[in-house]
Design a protein around this motif. Structure first.
Motif, short mmCIF file in Angstrom:
data_model
loop_
_atom_site.label_atom_id
_atom_site.label_comp_id
_atom_site.label_asym_id
_atom_site.label_seq_id
_atom_site.Cartn_x
_atom_site.Cartn_y
_atom_site.Cartn_z
N ASP A 1 4.89 5.55 -4.06
CA ASP A 1 3.85 6.49 -3.63
C ASP A 1 3.27 7.34 -4.75
N GLU A 2 3.10 6.73 -5.91
CA GLU A 2 2.46 7.43 -7.01
C GLU A 2 1.02 7.79 -6.67
N GLU A 3 0.36 6.89 -5.96
CA GLU A 3 -1.07 7.06 -5.70
C GLU A 3 -1.38 8.15 -4.68
N GLY B 1 0.82 -1.20 0.00
CA GLY B 1 0.00 0.00 0.00
C GLY B 1 0.86 1.25 0.00
N SER B 2 0.33 2.33 -0.52
CA SER B 2 1.07 3.59 -0.56
C SER B 2 1.56 3.95 0.84
N GLY B 3 2.80 4.39 0.92
CA GLY B 3 3.40 4.73 2.21
C GLY B 3 4.07 3.55 2.89
N HIS B 4 3.93 2.37 2.32
CA HIS B 4 4.53 1.16 2.87
C HIS B 4 5.25 0.42 1.74
N ASN B 5 6.36 0.98 1.32
CA ASN B 5 7.05 0.52 0.11
C ASN B 5 8.24 -0.40 0.37
N THR B 6 8.67 -0.52 1.62
CA THR B 6 9.94 -1.20 1.90
C THR B 6 9.96 -2.63 1.40
N ALA B 7 8.91 -3.38 1.67
CA ALA B 7 8.91 -4.80 1.30
C ALA B 7 8.97 -4.99 -0.21
N ILE B 8 8.17 -4.25 -0.96
CA ILE B 8 8.17 -4.43 -2.41
C ILE B 8 9.44 -3.85 -3.03
N SER B 9 9.94 -2.76 -2.46
CA SER B 9 11.19 -2.19 -2.96
C SER B 9 12.34 -3.18 -2.77
N ASN B 10 12.39 -3.81 -1.60
CA ASN B 10 13.44 -4.80 -1.35
C ASN B 10 13.28 -6.03 -2.24
N TYR B 11 12.04 -6.40 -2.51
CA TYR B 11 11.80 -7.52 -3.44
C TYR B 11 12.42 -7.23 -4.80
N LEU B 12 12.25 -6.00 -5.29
CA LEU B 12 12.80 -5.62 -6.59
C LEU B 12 14.33 -5.62 -6.56
N VAL B 13 14.90 -5.16 -5.46
CA VAL B 13 16.37 -5.18 -5.32
C VAL B 13 16.89 -6.62 -5.33
N GLU B 14 16.20 -7.49 -4.61
CA GLU B 14 16.60 -8.91 -4.59
C GLU B 14 16.52 -9.53 -5.98
N ASP C 1 17.06 4.19 -3.94
CA ASP C 1 17.38 5.49 -3.36
C ASP C 1 16.67 5.71 -2.02
N GLU C 2 16.82 6.90 -1.46
CA GLU C 2 16.27 7.20 -0.14
C GLU C 2 14.74 7.21 -0.14
N HIS C 3 14.13 7.34 -1.31
CA HIS C 3 12.67 7.30 -1.42
C HIS C 3 12.17 5.88 -1.68
N GLU C 4 13.11 4.94 -1.75
CA GLU C 4 12.85 3.52 -2.02
C GLU C 4 12.46 3.26 -3.47
N ASN C 5 12.68 4.26 -4.35
CA ASN C 5 12.60 4.00 -5.78
C ASN C 5 13.66 2.98 -6.16
N VAL C 6 13.40 2.20 -7.19
CA VAL C 6 14.37 1.23 -7.67
C VAL C 6 14.61 1.46 -9.16
N VAL C 7 15.89 1.53 -9.53
CA VAL C 7 16.29 1.64 -10.93
C VAL C 7 17.14 0.43 -11.28
N MET C 8 16.79 -0.24 -12.38
CA MET C 8 17.54 -1.40 -12.86
C MET C 8 17.93 -1.17 -14.31
N ILE C 9 19.14 -1.62 -14.65
CA ILE C 9 19.66 -1.45 -16.01
C ILE C 9 19.98 -2.80 -16.62
N LYS C 10 19.56 -3.01 -17.85
CA LYS C 10 19.97 -4.17 -18.63
C LYS C 10 20.57 -3.66 -19.92
N GLU C 11 21.87 -3.91 -20.10
CA GLU C 11 22.57 -3.36 -21.25
C GLU C 11 22.09 -3.99 -22.56
N ALA C 12 22.36 -3.29 -23.65
CA ALA C 12 21.88 -3.71 -24.97
C ALA C 12 22.46 -5.06 -25.38
N THR C 13 21.67 -5.83 -26.10
CA THR C 13 22.16 -7.09 -26.67
C THR C 13 22.99 -6.76 -27.92
#
Length: 485
Positions: A145-147, A26-39, A51-63
């Motif tokens: 917390d888009e919502e 739920g909005s305001g409770h991002n830690t669990a899903i953010s950590n799931y994405l990091v894992e 980042d400090e807002h628990e946003n996650v950025v992932m990069i996959k380089e070009a084939t």
């Protein structure tokens, strides 16, 4: 994972959607899903950051062969709106969403599904998981917390992103490419109230079973706002008999049209029969008025106990009722440029009372920034005139239409090749995180899309299985064709 979804799965899309749904987010409770994405990123060996807002950025380089193709941002948000029916005991803070299949639709058990925007995460993880996919540099940007104000997008650092084109996967209708969105803000009025003690019979009035819905995408559908209707009921009841207001509440999210509202009033015990007759008459009148747009409208009464209660002072009640009745709500202006598009609106989304104040929260939207500001000034004027304090938060700009969009032309061309028909190009009267990327990345080219979903932000939310698969295949075609873009 649901057995039917397992049998219908395509490229692990529903596997990942099931895993994401199992994580409370739920909005305001991002830690669990953010950590799931990091894992996930660590397991796949992807370059990533949290980042400090628990946003996650992932990069996959070009084939190989795609090194010179333009990099692409795939973007969505990890939080979901948590709404449930009155008889549902689901704990959004501790429990994930169990998925059910009904024909072609996925739904939850009396709660929001979280397809908005869990399907974006499922798409991204499935695409990044597919080592057979030929692609340019892919940059996944998953925000928090888009919502509730787009705080993740506001705080996002984009300095390490190389892409100048972005696909936002946060739309709810297949075949529509969104090309602009409204700006908005959240406005809160806090009205001080005085209470006094009053002896009498407590009675609870409940308005329920309204349609509700998204305060942007569905504001034009004439769904009744439960809090505004309760204000009308109390106003008309006050004309017919004396009573005192003890409590009043309605709505859970500023960006969801309230489906329910509840008032606790205190009356003379020997007035209960008369009260019941009046409420019965009002109920019949409202049901007749709203028979088409709100056929399930229910107005219920529960008799309480004779006792002493803390109620609003009559002056405080009059001020509060004045604000609830007279603040604007719903569609304010239609667009003069795009037929059928709402230009400006607002939604009285949350109302609750504390001992010494009443709190009223509005979601304001407009594709014209100056009119958005005017609506806020109008609310401030009414609030402060009644002796309240006014606050604005979560302000975000409009995403303006880009006339020379190469991405829009490319997506339209691939759509025609895949679907054998042209897509619809539309604007939306709702906020999208694209507006912040437009500010942060000068010259960025963006389009928003997604599979068919219905009744988002309500317990009736549904996601089409077949549409989810078709849109994923379309994304594959788009990505693999970018070498020639």
């Amino acid at each position: 994972m649901n057995q039917t979804l397992q049998e219908l799965d395509y490229k692990k899309v529903f596997q990942y959607f099931s895993e994401i749904s199992a994580v409370p987010r739920g909005s305001g409770h991002n830690t669990a899903i953010s950590n799931y994405l990091v894992e996930y990123a660590e397991k796949k060996g992807l370059s990533h950051r949290q980042d400090e807002h628990e946003n996650v950025v992932m990069i996959k380089e070009a084939t190989p062969g795609y090194e010179n193709a333009p990099a692409l941002i795939l973007q969505g948000h990890m939080d979901m709106v948590c709404e449930k029916t009155n008889d549902c005991t689901h704990d959004f803070g501790k429990e994930g969403i169990e998925l059910f299949v009904d024909g072609d639709n996925i739904h939850a058990d009396r709660t929001t599904l979280g397809g908005d925007d869990g399907i974006a995460l499922a798409y991204i993880l499935a695409l990044f998981d597919d080592d057979t996919l030929q692609h340019p540099r892919l940059e996944a940007v998953i925000t928090t917390d888009e919502e509730t104000g787009m705080d993740g997008a506001i705080g996002l650092d984009v300095s390490d992103l190389k892409a100048k084109i972005l696909l936002n996967i946060d739309s709810e209708e297949e075949g529509i490419l969104l090309t602009s969105s409204a700006g908005g803000l959240t406005a809160t009025c806090e009205l001080p109230v005085k209470r006094m003690k009053e002896q009498g019979l407590k009675v609870v009035i409940a308005i329920s079973d309204l349609k509700g819905g998204h305060s942007g995408a569905e504001i034009h559908k004439n769904h009744v706002n439960a809090t505004k209707l309760m204000a009308r009921l109390l106003f008309e009841l006050k004309e017919a008999m004396d009573f005192h207001l003890a409590e009043l509440s309605g709505g859970l999210k500023d960006n969801a049209i309230p489906r329910d509202s509840k008032a606790e009033i205190v009356i003379e015990e020997d007035e209960y029969e008369r009260f019941s007759d009046i409420i019965g008459g009002l109920s019949r009148k409202y049901k007749n008025e709203y028979i088409t747009n709100e056929p399930d409208l229910t107005i219920g009464v529960m008799k309480g106990e004779e006792d002493e209660y803390r109620v609003l002072h009559p002056t405080s009640f009059e001020k509060l009722l004045f604000i609830l009745l007279n603040t604007p709500n719903g569609v304010q202006n239609m667009s003069s440029d795009i037929p059928g598009l709402v230009e400006s609106s607002l939604n009285l989304g949350i109302f609750h009372m504390e001992q010494e104040k009443a709190v009223i929260c509005f979601s304001v939207r407009s594709s014209v920034n100056s009119y958005k500001e005017f609506i806020a000034k109008q609310l401030r004027y009414i609030c402060e005139f009644m002796g309240g304090e006014f606050f604005i938060r979560g302000q975000y700009p409009a995403w303006e239409y880009k006339k020379d969009s190469l991405l829009r032309e490319y997506l339209s061309r691939v759509y025609e090749e895949e679907y054998k028909k042209e897509p619809k190009l539309e604007a939306i009267h709702a906020g999208l995180e694209c507006s912040f990327f437009a500010e942060k990345v000068p010259g960025i080219d963006m389009v928003s899309l997604g599979p068919d979903m219905w009744d988002i932000h309500t317990p009736k939310e549904r996601l089409s299985i077949s549409s989810t698969v078709r849109v994923y295949k379309y994304l594959e075609k788009v990505i693999e064709g970018m070498k020639n873009l």
